[in-house]
Structures are given as C-alpha cells and as structure tokens.
Scaffold this motif. Structure first.
Motif, PDB file in Angstrom:
ATOM      1  N   ALA A 200       0.822  -1.206   0.000  1.00 20.14           N
ATOM      2  CA  ALA A 200       0.000   0.000   0.000  1.00 20.14           C
ATOM      3  C   ALA A 200       0.860   1.262   0.000  1.00 20.14           C
ATOM      4  CB  ALA A 200      -0.936   0.001   1.210  1.00 20.14           C
ATOM      5  N   LEU A 201       2.157   1.085   0.312  1.00 22.54           N
ATOM      6  CA  LEU A 201       3.037   2.261   0.345  1.00 22.54           C
ATOM      7  C   LEU A 201       3.468   2.701  -1.047  1.00 22.54           C
ATOM      8  CD1 LEU A 201       5.320   1.582   3.432  1.00 22.54           C
ATOM      9  CD2 LEU A 201       3.481   3.230   3.206  1.00 22.54           C
ATOM     10  N   ILE A 202       3.405   1.771  -2.014  1.00 22.61           N
ATOM     11  CA  ILE A 202       3.874   2.105  -3.369  1.00 22.61           C
ATOM     12  C   ILE A 202       3.156   3.344  -3.921  1.00 22.61           C
ATOM     13  CG2 ILE A 202       4.089   1.281  -5.752  1.00 22.61           C
ATOM     14  CD1 ILE A 202       4.465  -1.518  -4.567  1.00 22.61           C
ATOM     15  N   PRO A 203       1.807   3.397  -3.835  1.00 26.15           N
ATOM     16  CA  PRO A 203       1.128   4.579  -4.378  1.00 26.15           C
ATOM     17  C   PRO A 203       1.526   5.877  -3.682  1.00 26.15           C
ATOM     18  CG  PRO A 203      -0.449   2.834  -3.922  1.00 26.15           C
ATOM     19  CD  PRO A 203       0.855   2.391  -3.349  1.00 26.15           C
ATOM     20  N   ILE A 204       2.180   5.792  -2.513  1.00 27.93           N
ATOM     21  CA  ILE A 204       2.641   7.017  -1.856  1.00 27.93           C
ATOM     22  C   ILE A 204       4.077   7.302  -2.260  1.00 27.93           C
ATOM     23  CG2 ILE A 204       3.061   8.138   0.343  1.00 27.93           C
ATOM     24  CD1 ILE A 204       1.072   6.281   1.560  1.00 27.93           C
ATOM     25  N   LEU A 205       4.907   6.255  -2.214  1.00 30.36           N
ATOM     26  CA  LEU A 205       6.340   6.474  -2.420  1.00 30.36           C
ATOM     27  C   LEU A 205       6.672   6.925  -3.837  1.00 30.36           C
ATOM     28  CD1 LEU A 205       7.907   3.631  -0.291  1.00 30.36           C
ATOM     29  CD2 LEU A 205       7.709   6.050   0.215  1.00 30.36           C
ATOM     30  N   VAL A 206       6.017   6.341  -4.839  1.00 32.26           N
ATOM     31  CA  VAL A 206       6.344   6.727  -6.221  1.00 32.26           C
ATOM     32  C   VAL A 206       6.087   8.224  -6.453  1.00 32.26           C
ATOM     33  CG1 VAL A 206       5.834   6.350  -8.646  1.00 32.26           C
ATOM     34  CG2 VAL A 206       6.076   4.402  -7.115  1.00 32.26           C
ATOM     35  N   PRO A 207       4.862   8.719  -6.180  1.00 34.50           N
ATOM     36  CA  PRO A 207       4.664  10.158  -6.393  1.00 34.50           C
ATOM     37  C   PRO A 207       5.561  11.021  -5.507  1.00 34.50           C
ATOM     38  CG  PRO A 207       2.559   9.062  -6.012  1.00 34.50           C
ATOM     39  CD  PRO A 207       3.626   8.057  -5.733  1.00 34.50           C
ATOM     40  N   LEU A 208       5.865  10.524  -4.301  1.00 37.13           N
ATOM     41  CA  LEU A 208       6.696  11.303  -3.391  1.00 37.13           C
ATOM     42  C   LEU A 208       8.105  11.468  -3.954  1.00 37.13           C
ATOM     43  CD1 LEU A 208       6.618  12.662  -0.628  1.00 37.13           C
ATOM     44  CD2 LEU A 208       7.572  10.582   0.336  1.00 37.13           C
ATOM     45  N   PHE A 209       8.676  10.373  -4.486  1.00 35.72           N
ATOM     46  CA  PHE A 209      10.010  10.459  -5.071  1.00 35.72           C
ATOM     47  C   PHE A 209      10.000  11.357  -6.296  1.00 35.72           C
ATOM     48  CE2 PHE A 209      13.320   8.017  -3.127  1.00 35.72           C
ATOM     49  CZ  PHE A 209      12.649   7.270  -2.189  1.00 35.72           C
ATOM     50  N   VAL A 210       8.983  11.167  -7.133  1.00 35.83           N
ATOM     51  CA  VAL A 210       8.895  12.001  -8.333  1.00 35.83           C
ATOM     52  C   VAL A 210       8.888  13.467  -7.935  1.00 35.83           C
ATOM     53  CG1 VAL A 210       7.407  12.645 -10.257  1.00 35.83           C
ATOM     54  CG2 VAL A 210       7.727  10.237  -9.689  1.00 35.83           C
ATOM     55  N   SER A 211       8.086  13.797  -6.912  1.00 40.27           N
ATOM     56  CA  SER A 211       7.969  15.208  -6.556  1.00 40.27           C
ATOM     57  C   SER A 211       9.231  15.699  -5.848  1.00 40.27           C
ATOM     58  CB  SER A 211       6.713  15.449  -5.731  1.00 40.27           C
ATOM     59  OG  SER A 211       6.993  15.447  -4.372  1.00 40.27           O
ATOM     60  N   ALA A 212       9.895  14.811  -5.088  1.00 38.09           N
ATOM     61  CA  ALA A 212      11.137  15.237  -4.428  1.00 38.09           C
ATOM     62  C   ALA A 212      12.198  15.582  -5.469  1.00 38.09           C
ATOM     63  CB  ALA A 212      11.641  14.144  -3.491  1.00 38.09           C
ATOM     64  N   PHE A 213      12.302  14.756  -6.513  1.00 35.03           N
ATOM     65  CA  PHE A 213      13.267  15.042  -7.577  1.00 35.03           C
ATOM     66  C   PHE A 213      12.911  16.334  -8.301  1.00 35.03           C
ATOM     67  CE2 PHE A 213      14.317  10.401  -7.422  1.00 35.03           C
ATOM     68  CZ  PHE A 213      15.631  10.596  -7.049  1.00 35.03           C
ATOM     69  N   ARG A 214      11.614  16.506  -8.550  1.00 35.93           N
ATOM     70  CA  ARG A 214      11.175  17.719  -9.239  1.00 35.93           C
ATOM     71  C   ARG A 214      11.540  18.945  -8.406  1.00 35.93           C
ATOM     72  NH1 ARG A 214       6.514  20.179  -8.537  1.00 35.93           N
ATOM     73  NH2 ARG A 214       5.759  18.389  -7.377  1.00 35.93           N
ATOM     74  N   ARG A 215      11.268  18.858  -7.099  1.00 37.23           N
ATOM     75  CA  ARG A 215      11.576  19.981  -6.221  1.00 37.23           C
ATOM     76  C   ARG A 215      13.066  20.277  -6.192  1.00 37.23           C
ATOM     77  NH1 ARG A 215       7.676  21.788  -2.881  1.00 37.23           N
ATOM     78  NH2 ARG A 215       5.826  20.482  -2.734  1.00 37.23           N
ATOM     79  N   ALA A 216      13.872  19.222  -6.104  1.00 37.25           N
ATOM     80  CA  ALA A 216      15.322  19.403  -6.052  1.00 37.25           C
ATOM     81  C   ALA A 216      15.794  20.113  -7.311  1.00 37.25           C
ATOM     82  CB  ALA A 216      16.004  18.048  -5.905  1.00 37.25           C
ATOM     83  N   ASP A 217      15.245  19.683  -8.427  1.00 36.78           N
ATOM     84  CA  ASP A 217      15.604  20.265  -9.713  1.00 36.78           C
ATOM     85  C   ASP A 217      15.243  21.743  -9.768  1.00 36.78           C
ATOM     86  OD1 ASP A 217      16.871  19.236 -11.936  1.00 36.78           O
ATOM     87  OD2 ASP A 217      15.046  19.453 -13.140  1.00 36.78           O
ATOM     88  N   GLU A 218      14.012  22.043  -9.338  1.00 38.89           N
ATOM     89  CA  GLU A 218      13.544  23.429  -9.365  1.00 38.89           C
ATOM     90  C   GLU A 218      14.374  24.300  -8.434  1.00 38.89           C
ATOM     91  OE1 GLU A 218       9.411  23.219  -8.434  1.00 38.89           O
ATOM     92  OE2 GLU A 218       8.882  22.479 -10.432  1.00 38.89           O
ATOM     93  N   LEU A 219      14.684  23.749  -7.260  1.00 36.52           N
ATOM     94  CA  LEU A 219      15.457  24.511  -6.286  1.00 36.52           C
ATOM     95  C   LEU A 219      16.849  24.819  -6.838  1.00 36.52           C
ATOM     96  CD1 LEU A 219      15.505  25.685  -3.425  1.00 36.52           C
ATOM     97  CD2 LEU A 219      16.533  23.548  -2.671  1.00 36.52           C
ATOM     98  N   ALA A 220      17.460  23.794  -7.467  1.00 32.45           N
ATOM     99  CA  ALA A 220      18.799  23.993  -8.025  1.00 32.45           C
ATOM    100  C   ALA A 220      18.767  25.092  -9.082  1.00 32.45           C
ATOM    101  CB  ALA A 220      19.315  22.686  -8.616  1.00 32.45           C
ATOM    102  N   THR A 221      17.754  25.062  -9.940  1.00 28.43           N
ATOM    103  CA  THR A 221      17.626  26.095 -10.971  1.00 28.43           C
ATOM    104  C   THR A 221      17.463  27.469 -10.329  1.00 28.43           C
ATOM    105  OG1 THR A 221      16.446  24.435 -12.232  1.00 28.43           O
ATOM    106  CG2 THR A 221      16.420  26.666 -13.105  1.00 28.43           C
ATOM    107  N   ALA A 222      16.579  27.537  -9.335  1.00 27.98           N
ATOM    108  CA  ALA A 222      16.323  28.821  -8.681  1.00 27.98           C
ATOM    109  C   ALA A 222      17.597  29.357  -8.043  1.00 27.98           C
ATOM    110  CB  ALA A 222      15.237  28.661  -7.631  1.00 27.98           C
ATOM    111  N   MET A 223      18.401  28.456  -7.449  1.00 31.52           N
ATOM    112  CA  MET A 223      19.638  28.903  -6.807  1.00 31.52           C
ATOM    113  C   MET A 223      20.635  29.409  -7.847  1.00 31.52           C
ATOM    114  SD  MET A 223      19.961  25.953  -3.915  1.00 31.52           S
ATOM    115  CE  MET A 223      21.439  26.405  -3.061  1.00 31.52           C
ATOM    116  N   GLU A 224      20.690  28.697  -8.962  1.00 31.56           N
ATOM    117  CA  GLU A 224      21.617  29.132 -10.015  1.00 31.56           C
ATOM    118  C   GLU A 224      21.184  30.462 -10.607  1.00 31.56           C
ATOM    119  OE1 GLU A 224      22.523  26.230 -12.923  1.00 31.56           O
ATOM    120  OE2 GLU A 224      24.122  25.414 -11.669  1.00 31.56           O
TER     121      GLU A 224
END
Lengths: 268, 287
Positions: A200-224
């Motif tokens: 039952a954790l799969i439906p939580i973990l997959v979107p969570l990882f996707v969004s964590a990567f997206r956030r990291a990417d956006e943050l890195a861009t914003a910092m640059e």
C-alpha cells in the motif's frame, strides 16, 4: 500519524531560549550531553533533569508537543530498559525465573539508561524547536569555521543540512497530501497483512520520489538563477553576535558541568 | 426531494492544542440535492479545501455531522469507507498522485480498491477514459510521459472510474491553458449529465462558475457566508470584492452601465449579455 513527526520542526516564539545565539545553544547542548554521560548517580541526574525542566518551562514550548515528539521512541526505550534489566548483575537478586534474574543494580541501571535516553532526545528537541533551521545551520557553519583550513567544505555541508532540514516539513506535508489523494481513491493503509501494508506504500512512495526530484531540480535552478556558487566570497546579512544572555547561558552550562563533575568525584 | 448530502453545524479545528491551532470551519450547514452543479468560491485559506475533505470522510469533523444519503458517514466504519467511493474527491494538481506504470492501471486503482470484478473494473476504466477524452492507445503508456493537461485528465478519470454519485473537484483547471481548461470543464459536465451525478467544484474563475453552476457557496474566514444561485450571489458585488473575490467581468460591465443610467438587468454570463444587448438594440434607440 505523520503529524507526530516533529523532528526538525521549529516552533516560533520569543522566549529567552529562542533569542539565544544558535552557537550558544549548540555548545550548551554538547556540554549537556557530555554531562549526561558523565553523570552516574541519581543526584546528578536530578540536577540535569532540573536544568532541562527549567529550560523547557522558559522556552514556552508546550510539554504536550515534546511528549508527542517522544512517542516514536517508545520501542527503543523499552528495548534498552529490558536489556539492562536482565543483563546487569549487580547487588542483591530481587526475583529470578526461567534462568533469568533481576538484580537491584539491574533495576537501577535500566531506569538510569532510560532517563538518559529520554533527556538526551528531549534536549536535542528543545534545540530544534527553539532554533529556526537557518539560524541552526548558520551557527554550525560558524562553529565549524576552523575546519575550512583543512579543506572541509563547511559551507556546502551546512547548506545541505539547511536544505534537508527545511524540506522535512515540506515532504511530510506532501506525503500527507498524496496519502489523502490515494485514500480518496480507496487506498487502505491501516488494515491487512504486513505484506499488504507494504504494498500500500507504493502509491505514496512513487509520487513522493517524483515530486522530491522535481523539487530538487527546481530549487537547483532557482539557486543558479540567483548566481549561487557556494561559500566563496559570500557575506551574510545577519551576522551572529553574542549577547549578555549568551554569557549567562554559558555560565549556567559551565556550572552544571562543574556540578556533575564535583558530584562524580564524591562518588555520587 | 431527499438531499444526497447534508452538512450540519460542521466545525473543524486544525492542530488543536498546539501553537498552530487554527479554526478552519465554523458552524457550516448546507444541503446538496441530486444532480446539482455547485460552485464553491472563497479566498485562499477560507476553508474550502478543508470543507471538501470533510465531505468524503478524509477529515473527521471536530463537531457536527456529514450526512450522505440519510446516514451519518461517521456512525459506522463501513459507511466512512463507502463515503470515499460514493463521494469522489479530486484534489488540486491531482496529476501528482499518479504512480502506476500505465495509464490504464492508474485509472484502475480506485475501482480495484472497491473490490469489483475484473470485467467491471475494465468497463469502468474504459468508460472513464473515454469520458475525459483519452484514446485507447494512451491507456498503455506511462502516465509520466504525458503532458500536464493529459496527466490531469488521467487523474480525474481515476476518480470518475469509481462512478461517484457526488464528484468534488478542487480547482480542476488550475495551471492549464485555455484549451485544457475548456476540455476539462466539458468532461466534468459530460460526466454529470451521463450519470445524473452531483458536482461540486472549487474555482477561482468567476466566469466558469457563473456559466456552469446552478448554485454557489461562498466561504469567507471559515464561515459559509452566501448560498444561492449565481444571480443571487453576484448581486452582492461589493461584499464579494471586500472578501477578496471578484464578480464576472461581464457583470462588472453591466453594473457600470446601470450606474451610467442605462436600464439593464444584472447579467452574469456572456449569453445573457448577448440577449440583453439584442433586446436593447431592437427595442430602443439607446445605443
């Protein structure tokens, strides 16, 4: 369930403890932890407990919040207690069964160890509750400053820590949102076998990882975009400065340490 | 007629007993009839999103009750779970909840959780996909390969596939281009018509709610402050503006015309405006 995780959470306030310099808080915390490990008797523990109780009172953090933060540690506490209870052979035996015996020394030791863990965690909680993540990493960076001489990337480390701390609440919130969305589609996290629950954790973990990567990417861009390039030549808007309260806090910390050492030398 | 949903004296407090304590809903009561299309408008933080999560049992009210089809959804655990399926909730930016390897499997997640048979799940997935305009081919691709608007439609299909009697959507068109918005709103209307379902939609577009809904609920500062047809609500233009909300642009134009001395009724959709203007042009020499 997720609301119980208060690690790294900051409770804004304006108490004396909130206003202390983060470096002071870090140093006093370290002194306190060392004292906690040096303390051998109930009297020294009492002294340390008194200090902690006063600090909590002064910080205006509700006791309820701290207790809630301690909840996830119950298992570790019980485990430590039980281990110490059965495997310490000191003093007169109180009861024995199935080849195991409980000694008076064992009881004392178990209680002391549990008190030590509880106080250890509570005092660190007190630090994160009363210090904003930014102040905390500023303090760490400043304290670790000398390590720059031996090429330790102090600024990068503290920036990483700052980001990590900052994102704990965000990711918890995100998890909560995703959980709600999946619950709205009938996902069930509370019932079923261990295997079902893990699945039952799969439906939580997959979107969570996707969004964590997206956030990291956006943050890195914003910092640059703001020309961030590490600590080289970077100045601070808010410089850390010690005030009179910090001196008082250091003094209290020193007295506490001296007290524990003195009590220890008397064998107490 | 028996209302499908009835909300009675609902109160909800977030983080009770901590420094973050916050009253999100205060004494909210209203009834929802079958087949209605209801718009919910309100400033950010007015309690709209909290209210929506009360309606399908995701949040338990601090006090008050949510009655679905005559039964309090909190009176029995089974009823609470049923409420999740009977009241479908589409969150804001629902595309961030997608997780399966294919679009088909993601849409099937809800119906599968309902414990339906294989054939029934299949039928529902295909119907829901058709309803939101996804092609057969798209069912077999990974949802992460789709565009933003398509992802959003997959997520909505995932809820529609449960065939809820009440479909609640939180800003379903946020962040989409005009074309995507029109398509999604069309999909929602199509679902409502085909199933005689009730739809409740949170939106910040006054034009959309004025055009689509039969009834508007206005939330402000955790209270339900207005409840009526768009015509009734948009008459209170000044009050809405004071709440940080707005009225449709065409309504603003006509209010202005009225102030300038022209005898026009209150208008809130383009179609009405066209009618009024035609009448004016044919009848009098005002223009």
């Amino acid at each position: 369930m997720l609301k119980d995780i208060t690690l790294g959470q900051f409770f804004p306030g304006n108490s004396v403890i909130h206003r202390l310099d983060p470096r002071t808080k870090l140093i006093v915390l370290i002194v306190y932890i060392v004292a906690l490990f040096l303390a051998q008797s109930w009297i020294s523990y009492g002294l340390l407990f008194l200090f902690l109780a006063v600090a909590i009172k002064v910080s205006t953090i509700p006791l309820k919040t701290i207790v809630r933060g301690l909840k996830p540690l119950v298992m570790i506490l019980i485990f430590t207690g039980v281990l110490n209870l059965f495997f310490t052979k000191e003093g007169p035996t109180l009861v024995s069964f199935w080849g195991l015996s409980i000694t008076l020394g064992g009881v004392q030791r178990a209680l002391l160890m549990m008190a030590r863990i509880l106080m250890l965690i509570t005092c660190t909680f007190l630090l994160t509750y009363t210090t904003s993540p930014i102040a905390l990493t500023d303090g760490l960076e400043s304290l670790m400053g000398p390590l720059k001489k031996i090429k330790v990337p102090v600024h990068e480390l503290s920036m990483m820590m700052c980001i990590a701390l900052r994102f704990i609440p965000t990711l918890i919130e995100e998890t909560d949102k995703i959980m709600n969305a999946q619950k709205a589609r009938g996902a069930d996290f509370e019932n079923g076998s261990l295997m079902d629950r893990a699945k039952a954790l799969i439906p939580i973990l997959v979107p969570l990882f996707v969004s964590a990567f997206r956030r990291a990417d956006e943050l890195a861009t914003a910092m640059e975009c703001r020309c961030y390039q590490g600590g080289e030549g970077r100045t601070k808007m808010k410089l850390l400065r010690y005030h009179r309260n910090d001196l008082a806090a250091f003094t209290i910390g020193a007295v506490l340490m001296a007290g524990v050492l003195a009590l220890g030398s008397f064998g107490l | 007629m028996e209302p499908i949903l009835e909300i009675k004296n609902l109160n909800y407090v977030y983080s009770a007993g901590t420094p973050f304590e916050h009253k999100a809903l205060e004494n909210v009561s209203f009834r929802v009839n079958r087949g209605e299309f209801i718009g919910i408008i309100g400033h950010t933080g007015s309690g709209k999103s909290t209210l929506m999560q009360q309606l399908n049992g995701l949040l338990k009210p601090s006090s008050g009750s949510v009655i679905l089809d005559g039964q309090d959804i909190w009176s029995d655990k089974k009823l609470t779970r049923q409420a999740r399926f009977r009241v479908g909730l589409v969150f804001q930016y629902p595309e961030y909840q997608l997780f399966e390897e294919t679009v088909y499997r993601d849409i099937a997640f809800g119906p599968k959780n309902m414990g339906l048979s294989q054939e029934e799940v299949d039928r529902r997935v295909r119907e829901a996909a058709a309803c939101v305009g996804l092609t057969e081919k798209q069912l077999e691709v990974s949802p992460f390969d789709l565009s933003g608007g398509q992802k959003r439609r997959v997520a909505i299909a995932g809820v529609i596939a449960m065939e809820p009697e009440v479909l609640i959507l939180d800003e379903p068109t946020a962040g989409l281009d005009p074309m995507g918005r029109a398509e999604i709103l069309g999909n929602i209307e199509a679902y409502r018509k085909s199933r005689n379902a009730t739809v409740m939609m949170v939106s910040h577009s006054m034009e959309d709610v004025a055009r689509l809904t039969d009834r508007l609920l206005v939330m402000n500062g955790s209270h339900l402050v207005m409840d009526g047809t768009p015509a009734e609500v948009f008459v209170h233009a000044q009050e809405l503006l004071d709440m940080g909300l707005n009225i449709p642009q065409v309504t603003q134009v006509f209010l202005h015309l009225k102030q300038m001395g022209l005898d026009v009724p209150n208008v809130y959709t383009i179609d009405q405006a066209v009618d009024v203007l035609k009448r004016l042009k044919g009848g009098a020499a005002v223009c």
